[in-house]
Design a protein around this motif. Sequence first.
Motif, PDB file in Angstrom:
ATOM      1  N   LEU A  12      -9.853  -5.144   6.920  1.00 53.88           N
ATOM      2  CA  LEU A  12      -8.437  -4.751   6.988  1.00 53.88           C
ATOM      3  C   LEU A  12      -8.221  -3.807   8.163  1.00 53.88           C
ATOM      4  N   TRP A  13      -7.267  -4.194   8.987  1.00 57.77           N
ATOM      5  CA  TRP A  13      -6.879  -3.387  10.148  1.00 57.77           C
ATOM      6  C   TRP A  13      -5.598  -2.633   9.824  1.00 57.77           C
ATOM      7  N   GLY A  14      -5.602  -1.329  10.126  1.00 54.57           N
ATOM      8  CA  GLY A  14      -4.371  -0.560  10.024  1.00 54.57           C
ATOM      9  C   GLY A  14      -4.421   0.511   8.968  1.00 54.57           C
ATOM     10  N   ALA A  15      -3.773   1.636   9.292  1.00 50.69           N
ATOM     11  CA  ALA A  15      -3.634   2.754   8.351  1.00 50.69           C
ATOM     12  C   ALA A  15      -2.454   3.601   8.816  1.00 50.69           C
ATOM     13  N   GLY A  16      -2.020   4.461   7.900  1.00 47.70           N
ATOM     14  CA  GLY A  16      -1.055   5.497   8.282  1.00 47.70           C
ATOM     15  C   GLY A  16       0.402   5.168   8.040  1.00 47.70           C
ATOM     16  N   THR A  17       0.723   3.937   7.618  1.00 46.82           N
ATOM     17  CA  THR A  17       2.144   3.612   7.464  1.00 46.82           C
ATOM     18  C   THR A  17       2.426   2.985   6.094  1.00 46.82           C
ATOM     19  N   THR A  18       3.726   2.857   5.819  1.00 43.92           N
ATOM     20  CA  THR A  18       4.192   2.214   4.585  1.00 43.92           C
ATOM     21  C   THR A  18       3.692   0.774   4.482  1.00 43.92           C
ATOM     22  N   ARG A  19       3.686   0.082   5.605  1.00 42.79           N
ATOM     23  CA  ARG A  19       3.266  -1.319   5.577  1.00 42.79           C
ATOM     24  C   ARG A  19       1.759  -1.423   5.370  1.00 42.79           C
ATOM     25  N   THR A  20       1.005  -0.483   5.941  1.00 44.71           N
ATOM     26  CA  THR A  20      -0.459  -0.609   5.827  1.00 44.71           C
ATOM     27  C   THR A  20      -0.982  -0.207   4.452  1.00 44.71           C
ATOM     28  N   ILE A  21      -0.273   0.695   3.762  1.00 42.90           N
ATOM     29  CA  ILE A  21      -0.815   1.104   2.451  1.00 42.90           C
ATOM     30  C   ILE A  21      -0.780  -0.063   1.455  1.00 42.90           C
ATOM     31  N   ARG A  22       0.136  -1.012   1.666  1.00 41.29           N
ATOM     32  CA  ARG A  22       0.280  -2.104   0.673  1.00 41.29           C
ATOM     33  C   ARG A  22      -1.034  -2.865   0.460  1.00 41.29           C
ATOM     34  N   PRO A  23      -1.667  -3.401   1.513  1.00 42.93           N
ATOM     35  CA  PRO A  23      -2.937  -4.105   1.260  1.00 42.93           C
ATOM     36  C   PRO A  23      -4.053  -3.186   0.785  1.00 42.93           C
ATOM     37  N   HIS A  24      -4.098  -1.932   1.272  1.00 44.70           N
ATOM     38  CA  HIS A  24      -5.125  -1.015   0.756  1.00 44.70           C
ATOM     39  C   HIS A  24      -4.953  -0.857  -0.761  1.00 44.70           C
ATOM     40  N   TRP A  25      -3.713  -0.708  -1.185  1.00 47.76           N
ATOM     41  CA  TRP A  25      -3.416  -0.517  -2.613  1.00 47.76           C
ATOM     42  C   TRP A  25      -3.881  -1.727  -3.417  1.00 47.76           C
ATOM     43  N   VAL A  26      -3.514  -2.922  -2.949  1.00 49.64           N
ATOM     44  CA  VAL A  26      -3.889  -4.134  -3.698  1.00 49.64           C
ATOM     45  C   VAL A  26      -5.407  -4.317  -3.713  1.00 49.64           C
ATOM     46  N   LEU A  27      -6.059  -4.047  -2.605  1.00 49.19           N
ATOM     47  CA  LEU A  27      -7.533  -4.166  -2.583  1.00 49.19           C
ATOM     48  C   LEU A  27      -8.148  -3.246  -3.636  1.00 49.19           C
ATOM     49  N   HIS A  28      -7.560  -2.071  -3.821  1.00 55.51           N
ATOM     50  CA  HIS A  28      -8.081  -1.156  -4.851  1.00 55.51           C
ATOM     51  C   HIS A  28      -7.687  -1.596  -6.258  1.00 55.51           C
ATOM     52  N   GLU A  29      -6.505  -2.121  -6.426  1.00 60.08           N
ATOM     53  CA  GLU A  29      -6.125  -2.657  -7.752  1.00 60.08           C
ATOM     54  C   GLU A  29      -7.105  -3.751  -8.176  1.00 60.08           C
ATOM     55  N   LEU A  30      -7.553  -4.543  -7.209  1.00 60.04           N
ATOM     56  CA  LEU A  30      -8.450  -5.661  -7.520  1.00 60.04           C
ATOM     57  C   LEU A  30      -9.919  -5.248  -7.505  1.00 60.04           C
ATOM     58  N   GLY A  31     -10.192  -4.002  -7.106  1.00 60.46           N
ATOM     59  CA  GLY A  31     -11.577  -3.512  -7.088  1.00 60.46           C
ATOM     60  C   GLY A  31     -12.442  -4.217  -6.049  1.00 60.46           C
ATOM     61  N   LEU A  32     -11.831  -4.619  -4.935  1.00 58.88           N
ATOM     62  CA  LEU A  32     -12.586  -5.331  -3.893  1.00 58.88           C
ATOM     63  C   LEU A  32     -13.104  -4.345  -2.844  1.00 58.88           C
ATOM     64  N   TYR A  34     -14.185  -3.710   1.131  1.00 60.12           N
ATOM     65  CA  TYR A  34     -13.727  -4.282   2.398  1.00 60.12           C
ATOM     66  C   TYR A  34     -14.069  -3.344   3.540  1.00 60.12           C
ATOM     67  N   GLU A  35     -14.098  -3.956   4.723  1.00 61.11           N
ATOM     68  CA  GLU A  35     -14.374  -3.176   5.929  1.00 61.11           C
ATOM     69  C   GLU A  35     -13.043  -2.653   6.472  1.00 61.11           C
ATOM     70  N   LYS A  36     -13.035  -1.385   6.859  1.00 65.90           N
ATOM     71  CA  LYS A  36     -11.760  -0.776   7.290  1.00 65.90           C
ATOM     72  C   LYS A  36     -11.767  -0.490   8.786  1.00 65.90           C
ATOM     73  N   HIS A  37     -10.682  -0.870   9.441  1.00 68.04           N
ATOM     74  CA  HIS A  37     -10.458  -0.490  10.844  1.00 68.04           C
ATOM     75  C   HIS A  37      -9.112   0.234  10.862  1.00 68.04           C
ATOM     76  N   PRO A  38      -9.128   1.546  10.625  1.00 66.15           N
ATOM     77  CA  PRO A  38      -7.858   2.260  10.401  1.00 66.15           C
ATOM     78  C   PRO A  38      -7.098   2.595  11.687  1.00 66.15           C
ATOM     79  N   ILE A  39      -6.776   1.565  12.470  1.00 65.90           N
ATOM     80  CA  ILE A  39      -6.034   1.821  13.705  1.00 65.90           C
ATOM     81  C   ILE A  39      -4.588   2.174  13.340  1.00 65.90           C
ATOM     82  N   GLY A  40      -3.950   2.958  14.215  1.00 65.65           N
ATOM     83  CA  GLY A  40      -2.615   3.455  13.890  1.00 65.65           C
ATOM     84  C   GLY A  40      -1.540   2.864  14.787  1.00 65.65           C
ATOM     85  N   SER A  41      -0.292   2.934  14.316  1.00 65.65           N
ATOM     86  CA  SER A  41       0.820   2.447  15.140  1.00 65.65           C
ATOM     87  C   SER A  41       1.127   3.491  16.213  1.00 65.65           C
TER      88      SER A  41
END
Length: 221
Positions: A12-32, A34-41
């Motif tokens: 997953l690429w991206g961090a720091g914004t409203t749009r990026t938290i959505r997939p992070h949240w779902v990945l945690h809800e599903l207990g998956l 993943y590799e993180k590339h927290p690039i910012g806008s």
Amino acid sequence: MTAPHTSPHLILWGAGTTRTIRPHWVLHELGLTYEKHPIGSRTGETQTDAFRALNPRGKIPVLQDGALVLAESAAIINYLVENYGPESGLVPRPGTPQRGLYDQWCFFIMTELDAHTLYILRRHDDLAHLYGAAPNAVQAAKEGFARQIAVVTQALRSGGPYLLGEPFTCADILLTTCLTWAHYCKIPLANDLIDYARRLTARPAYRQAAAINGGPMVGLT
Ligand SMILES: N[C@@H](CCC(=O)N[C@@H](CS)C(=O)NCC(=O)O)C(=O)O
């Protein structure tokens, strides 16, 4: 129908914004994992040749799953649930009335709340130094948001506790992230909406995602 993958290597690429938290949240809800590339806008990281080769739109979030490269936060979260957690109930089964209602809420949130009003506010108010000041557009966006969010408030009052009643779905994830965004923009929200967003942002998966995502629009105080 294809069988769900068993041991995905998700990036997953991206961090720091409203749009990026959505997939992070779902990945945690599903207990998956993943590799993180927290690039910012607006850091230049979304505009490098390497990143634009991945996403020519130059936008985050982006998910990689093997050969698949997927952008658009709402598409990413639906893909994650349908492939790695269909039994979670976070996305209703296709071809059901619940799925029709779910799609209706998701498209509504992504267009009427995210793109059409909050993003206008963000671009032409907070980020006016980059995108230009447009006070009339900002005022219209505030009024538009107030009108549309009143419909959401009414729907939750008459049919809560979640957008589809029960269960909690990804439509609630999209809505909650728009509410924290609106709160950050100092847009007044009805008490029930604040309670709803507080309840959802108290979920352990949200907390874990917020710690990774960072950014200013984390919670409601
Ligand atoms: N509709 C897209 C919007 C994506 C988007 O606009 N992302 C912004 C950050 S929230 C971005 O990547 N901007 C690029 C930049 O500013 O460098 C989604 O929901 O994923």
